[in-house]
Design a protein around this motif. Structure first.
Motif, mmCIF file in Angstrom:
data_model
loop_
_atom_site.group_PDB
_atom_site.id
_atom_site.type_symbol
_atom_site.label_atom_id
_atom_site.label_comp_id
_atom_site.label_asym_id
_atom_site.label_seq_id
_atom_site.Cartn_x
_atom_site.Cartn_y
_atom_site.Cartn_z
ATOM 1 N N CYS A 103 0.834 -1.210 0.000
ATOM 2 C CA CYS A 103 0.000 0.000 0.000
ATOM 3 C C CYS A 103 0.868 1.260 0.000
ATOM 4 C CB CYS A 103 -0.917 0.040 1.217
ATOM 5 S SG CYS A 103 -2.234 -1.167 1.135
ATOM 6 N N PHE B 178 2.436 1.260 -3.753
ATOM 7 C CA PHE B 178 1.435 1.558 -4.786
ATOM 8 C C PHE B 178 0.261 2.239 -4.103
ATOM 9 C CE2 PHE B 178 3.595 -2.458 -5.760
ATOM 10 C CZ PHE B 178 4.275 -2.083 -6.899
ATOM 11 N N ARG B 179 0.245 3.544 -4.180
ATOM 12 C CA ARG B 179 -0.712 4.295 -3.377
ATOM 13 C C ARG B 179 -2.159 3.999 -3.767
ATOM 14 N NH1 ARG B 179 1.067 9.062 -0.132
ATOM 15 N NH2 ARG B 179 3.001 8.160 0.606
ATOM 16 N N TRP B 180 -2.381 3.646 -5.036
ATOM 17 C CA TRP B 180 -3.758 3.367 -5.482
ATOM 18 C C TRP B 180 -4.333 2.145 -4.771
ATOM 19 C CZ3 TRP B 180 -4.019 -1.502 -7.442
ATOM 20 C CH2 TRP B 180 -2.838 -2.060 -7.928
ATOM 21 N N LEU B 181 -3.452 1.306 -4.226
ATOM 22 C CA LEU B 181 -3.894 0.047 -3.623
ATOM 23 C C LEU B 181 -4.542 0.258 -2.258
ATOM 24 C CD1 LEU B 181 -3.619 -2.958 -4.459
ATOM 25 C CD2 LEU B 181 -1.572 -3.064 -3.054
ATOM 26 N N TYR B 182 -4.185 1.357 -1.606
ATOM 27 C CA TYR B 182 -4.607 1.523 -0.212
ATOM 28 C C TYR B 182 -6.120 1.648 -0.062
ATOM 29 C CZ TYR B 182 -4.528 3.271 4.603
ATOM 30 O OH TYR B 182 -4.741 3.453 5.947
ATOM 31 N N PRO B 183 -6.801 2.512 -0.835
ATOM 32 C CA PRO B 183 -8.263 2.619 -0.660
ATOM 33 C C PRO B 183 -8.999 1.291 -0.841
ATOM 34 C CG PRO B 183 -7.434 4.457 -1.949
ATOM 35 C CD PRO B 183 -6.286 3.521 -1.773
ATOM 36 N N PRO B 184 -8.726 0.518 -1.922
ATOM 37 C CA PRO B 184 -9.431 -0.776 -2.012
ATOM 38 C C PRO B 184 -9.105 -1.728 -0.862
ATOM 39 C CG PRO B 184 -7.848 -0.530 -3.817
ATOM 40 C CD PRO B 184 -7.972 0.791 -3.161
#
Lengths: 378, 234
Positions: free
Chosen positions: B44, B47-53
């Motif tokens: 997370c 890859f910052r985009w991974l954190y919300p999901p």
């Protein structure tokens, strides 16, 4: 030598941080990248150790493309000092300094000895070795940062605004320390700052960058001050570049006059024999006591409590014309007091004499520059 | 013969036996959750985009009632401790993942830049620089996860007496012995307090580098806000 060969950094959104920059960074000297915010100086520095990859162009280290060795190997061969030191807050000072040696696989004992050696070199008390970063002042932390960068004895040192977060007094100390360390170690240092005074003080060569990452001028500091390439560089240097340039002229050509200097026990005849309006009175050891008006002394005997302060003396040969002029301007009589290394008076110098020396130095500098231009043109 | 510590024989454990069982059922899931959360948080961070999901999924999992989990799991793992521990491990993620991610993100930029510049690879940097500095935040997460896990184990009583001390609650009803319920509640509370104290002790041991008391100098992280970092680098 580090050769930056028409390097461009363009980000995906189209912003150009560095635009076809070419620089030859000489070995064993301090090269300063200076410019306003957003001129790409930090980006340029980070392209040297590949924390930022160039979009175009190459960076050659001793003739070899920096991309040809593994990135961690490249980085471990270059010390890095950052603003606020960036110390590992969870490690002791000694462990912080020993970071790269440990990464390189040195034994614990050897790394610890190396850390102790470096603490001494950067002027840190050995008792701090077992402390943690939060227990140190900003200036001490920055010294640790420099020691950490030097730990594995890398040939190259990259310094990113290392001294801009400490107060001016501490900063001056750190700058002097860096120059001293550089005298001893002779590293190839690339130093980023936004402070032109720092650039001029530290740099062997200074690269002035402008917004958009373009090179405005690349020259030794004295040349930068005497012949700025364009209006941008001139503005960036500031209004008093004429005065600052005097830092690069030695005061050795000044001949201090001795006839206006009298010992404290001078006779009335001796005073009468001098022509100056003010006389510098010295003690038995030939150290300055202060200024006296000549008519006050004609009766013989000096009232030391009524002397005017002599201000700050300068050392001809060691100090620059800028220091000499500053002493003369600050002196209540307009004369600067010249002393030798031990603080003994060698004479006094008038503002007029200093002005003549400045004009002579300018003339010599112009002749030199013209000769160089002819050489380039021919 | 109906003392405070006399446990009905059908529970097949003494009072201390139940405590051991309870601790195992509560702490193993937290440990498993931590093992899962550490690499998840590394990803997370990278890859910052991974954190919300990831955050969304753990929150949804947390919203699933434990009973529903048991019904699904019982077909695969039966009426065992494992059926209790799997949901507890998943629940712990909802606390641990954000705790680690936030802790790791609080590491000052210049510290990270310095680590990278000195030749730390991403995994080594995570393990040797980011996680140790995030330790206080990680332990804060562990404290919440541990306390909640200790109380949640008792739900296991619903599936064939897998609730350890929670089984005492059922036994209290069955044998009309309210003191067993009091015993269960007090013991679980005491366990939670002891575990919490141990975690606080662990944090103290792990962070000799933290300023203690009010005399500390401001950390570089605190000073960072005053200095506008040179733009250009993204």
């Amino acid at each position: 030598m580090i050769r930056i060969d028409s390097v461009t950094k363009r980000y995906p959104d189209g912003t150009v941080a560095v635009d076809r920059l070419s620089l030859d960074i000489p070995d064993r000297s301090i090269t300063v990248l200076v410019g306003p915010s957003g001129c790409g100086k930090t980006t340029t520095l980070r392209m040297i150790n590949r924390m930022v990859e160039p979009t175009e162009g190459t960076i050659l280290i001793d003739g070899e493309d920096s991309r040809r060795q593994p990135v961690t190997t490249l980085r471990r061969s270059m010390g890095y000092v950052i603003q606020n030191a960036g110390l590992f807050q969870h490690r002791t000072i000694a462990d912080n300094i020993a970071t790269v040696p440990r990464l390189l696989g040195w034994g614990k004992q050897r790394a610890r000895e190396r850390a102790a050696e470096l603490m001494e070199r950067v002027g840190l008390d050995p008792s701090l070795a077992r402390r943690y970063p939060y227990q140190l002042s900003g200036g001490q932390q920055q010294r640790v940062g420099v020691a950490r960068a030097l730990a594995a004895d890398p040939p190259v040192l990259l310094m990113d605004e290392p001294f801009s977060a400490v107060d001016p007094v501490v900063r001056k100390g750190l700058q002097d320390e860096l120059l001293r360390i550089q005298d001893e170690l002779g590293k190839t240092i690339v130093f980023v700052t936004h402070d032109i005074d720092e650039a001029i003080k530290l740099g062997t060569m200074v690269a002035v960058l402008r917004e958009g990452g373009r090179l405005a001028q690349y020259a030794p500091p004295a040349e930068l001050l005497s012949r700025p390439a364009d209006g941008f560089v001139e503005d960036f240097l500031g209004a008093d570049r004429g005065i600052r340039r005097l830092s690069f002229f030695p005061s050795s050509a000044l001949r201090p006059a001795t006839d206006a200097v009298i010992p404290v026990d001078a006779s009335a005849e001796r005073v009468a024999a001098t022509g100056a309006a003010h006389l510098l009175v010295t003690d038995a050891d030939n150290r300055p006591l202060g200024w006296a008006a000549r008519e006050e002394l004609t009766g013989g005997g000096v009232r030391t409590d009524r002397l005017l302060p002599y201000g700050r003396p300068f050392v001809p040969g060691t100090d620059s014309l800028r220091t000499a002029l500053d002493c003369a301007v600050l002196s209540p009589t307009g004369w600067a007091v010249a002393v030798d290394g031990d603080g003994r008076v060698t004479g006094v110098v008038s503002q007029q004499t200093i002005g003549e020396a400045i004009r002579a130095a300018h003339t010599a500098g112009r002749a030199e520059a013209e000769a160089e231009d002819e050489k380039v043109a021919g | 013969m109906s003392g405070f510590f006399d446990i009905p024989s059908d529970l097949q454990h003494s009072w201390t036996g139940l405590i051991g069982l309870h601790m195992r059922e509560a702490l193993l899931p937290v440990a498993a959750g931590l093992l899962l959360a550490l690499p998840l948080a590394l990803l997370c961070g990278r890859f910052r985009w991974l954190y919300p999901p990831v955050l969304g999924v753990t929150t949804v999992l947390y919203a699933v009632p434990s009973l529903a989990f048991f019904v699904v799991l019982i077909d695969y793992t039966g009426q065992t401790e494992l059926t209790v521990m799997i949901p507890l491990a998943l629940y712990s993620l909802v606390v641990l993942v954000p705790a680690i991610v936030d802790g790791v993100r609080s590491v000052p930029d210049e510290t990270l830049a310095a680590a990278t510049a000195m030749g730390f690879g991403p995994v080594r940097r995570y393990a040797q620089v980011q996680l140790p500095i995030a330790a206080p935040a990680v332990i804060a997460g562990l404290r919440v996860a541990t306390a909640s896990s200790i109380s949640l184990v008792s739900v296991g009583a619903l599936i064939g007496n897998q609730g350890a001390l929670g089984n005492l609650l059922a036994a209290a009803q069955k044998y009309d012995r309210p003191e067993l319920a009091v015993n269960a509640v007090l013991t679980m509370a005491a366990l939670a307090i002891v575990c919490d104290a141990l975690l606080v002790l662990l944090r103290t041991l792990l962070t000799p580098w933290m300023p203690r008391g009010g005399t500390a100098r401001p950390k570089p992280a605190a000073r960072r806000a005053e200095i506008t970092p040179e733009g250009a680098v993204r």
